[in-house]
Design an enzyme around this catalytic site. Structure first.
Site, mmCIF file in Angstrom:
data_model
loop_
_atom_site.group_PDB
_atom_site.id
_atom_site.type_symbol
_atom_site.label_atom_id
_atom_site.label_comp_id
_atom_site.label_asym_id
_atom_site.label_seq_id
_atom_site.Cartn_x
_atom_site.Cartn_y
_atom_site.Cartn_z
ATOM 1 N N LEU A 151 4.789 -10.141 1.319
ATOM 2 C CA LEU A 151 5.262 -8.945 0.627
ATOM 3 C C LEU A 151 5.522 -9.327 -0.827
ATOM 4 C CD1 LEU A 151 7.829 -7.340 3.137
ATOM 5 C CD2 LEU A 151 5.463 -6.662 2.719
ATOM 6 N N ASP A 152 5.140 -8.442 -1.754
ATOM 7 C CA ASP A 152 5.378 -8.711 -3.164
ATOM 8 C C ASP A 152 6.871 -8.922 -3.418
ATOM 9 O OD1 ASP A 152 2.687 -8.319 -3.568
ATOM 10 O OD2 ASP A 152 2.912 -6.233 -4.212
ATOM 11 N N LYS A 153 7.175 -9.588 -4.520
ATOM 12 C CA LYS A 153 8.564 -9.886 -4.864
ATOM 13 C C LYS A 153 9.412 -8.620 -4.936
ATOM 14 C CE LYS A 153 11.388 -12.210 -8.379
ATOM 15 N NZ LYS A 153 11.390 -12.964 -9.651
ATOM 16 N N THR B 254 8.820 -5.801 -3.346
ATOM 17 C CA THR B 254 8.670 -4.984 -2.138
ATOM 18 C C THR B 254 9.716 -5.379 -1.100
ATOM 19 O OG1 THR B 254 6.289 -4.715 -2.495
ATOM 20 C CG2 THR B 254 7.111 -4.306 -0.274
#
Length: 242
Positions: free
Chosen positions: A102-104, A106
């Site tokens: 997961l993106d930072k 997100t």
């Protein structure tokens, strides 16, 4: 065969130093006999190790649900950034890893495990495991966008995205929606909304396959999966799509 003190640590019963105290207090037995040395070897699959007469169930694989907050990176370690593994406060966690990324910025559901086979199955492009996200975007989302998501979008890759489900929750200057994808391309959800003229300002993963984020789990917190959740995840995968 592993050391009994290591077994106790891996099963989250006690740390290595605490194990020595339990053994000294004559609280640990192996197949009915008192254990006097933490270095004594055992076969976790065959030997019965007990604490105060209660068997310690052997669990080869561990499965955790983490509610990832924004601001931490999805990695096992990072020299500069706080990682999701820094949020796992178990005594024994060195073989655990996050499944997928997961993106930072997100939030949401993240599975942490040491089951490599399950991780491969959940992440394999051939398995088409559904992942559902809640998103908040700038700009309006229209009914026609539901069909565009279903048909596949050009997000700048060689191929269009696979069919995705879009559920519009509200539409205006700031719109909200749920989107379900069965791929895991780089920044895919953000790029899909950019393809329809919107910009994602908030993204949260709600589910992955059969696993759904526990609404009672606070951001940054984790818990072990229930037996039912584990059984559902381990179900044989559906037939692969062509």
């Amino acid at each position: 065969m592993i050391r009994i003190d290591k077994f106790l640590s891996q099963m989250q019963v006690a740390t290595r130093s605490e194990s020595k105290k339990l053994i000294k207090m004559k609280r640990i037995t192996k197949n009915g006999a008192l254990v006097t040395d933490g270095g004594e070897k055992c076969d976790p699959k065959k030997d019965c190790i007990c604490l105060d007469g209660h068997p310690i169930a052997y669990q080869e694989y561990h499965y955790l649900m983490l509610h990832k907050p924004a601001g931490v990176v999805t990695a096992t370690e990072d020299k500069k950034e706080k990682t999701v593994m820094d949020l796992i406060t178990l005594q024994q966690k060195k073989d655990l890893f996050p499944v997928g990324r997961l993106d930072k910025d997100t939030e949401g559901l993240l599975l942490v495990t040491n089951d490599g086979e399950l991780a491969h199955r959940l992440l394999s492009p051939k398995k088409h495991v559904d992942k559902c996200y809640f998103t908040r975007v700038t700009g309006q989302i229209h009914e026609e966008d539901i069909h565009r998501f279903k048909e596949g979008l050009d997000i700048g890759d060689e191929k269009k995205t696979l069919p995705a489900d879009l559920e519009i929750l509200s539409s205006g200057e700031i719109s909200e929606a749920k989107v379900t994808i069965c791929e895991g391309r780089y920044h895919q959800v953000k790029r899909m909304f950019e393809a329809i003229g919107c910009k994602v300002i908030y993204l949260k993963r709600l589910s992955m396959g059969s696993l759904t984020l526990d609404p009672a789990l606070e951001k940054g917190a984790f818990r072990k999966l229930t037996e039912e959740e584990i059984a559902a995840l381990l179900q044989p995968p559906r037939k692969e799509k062509e």
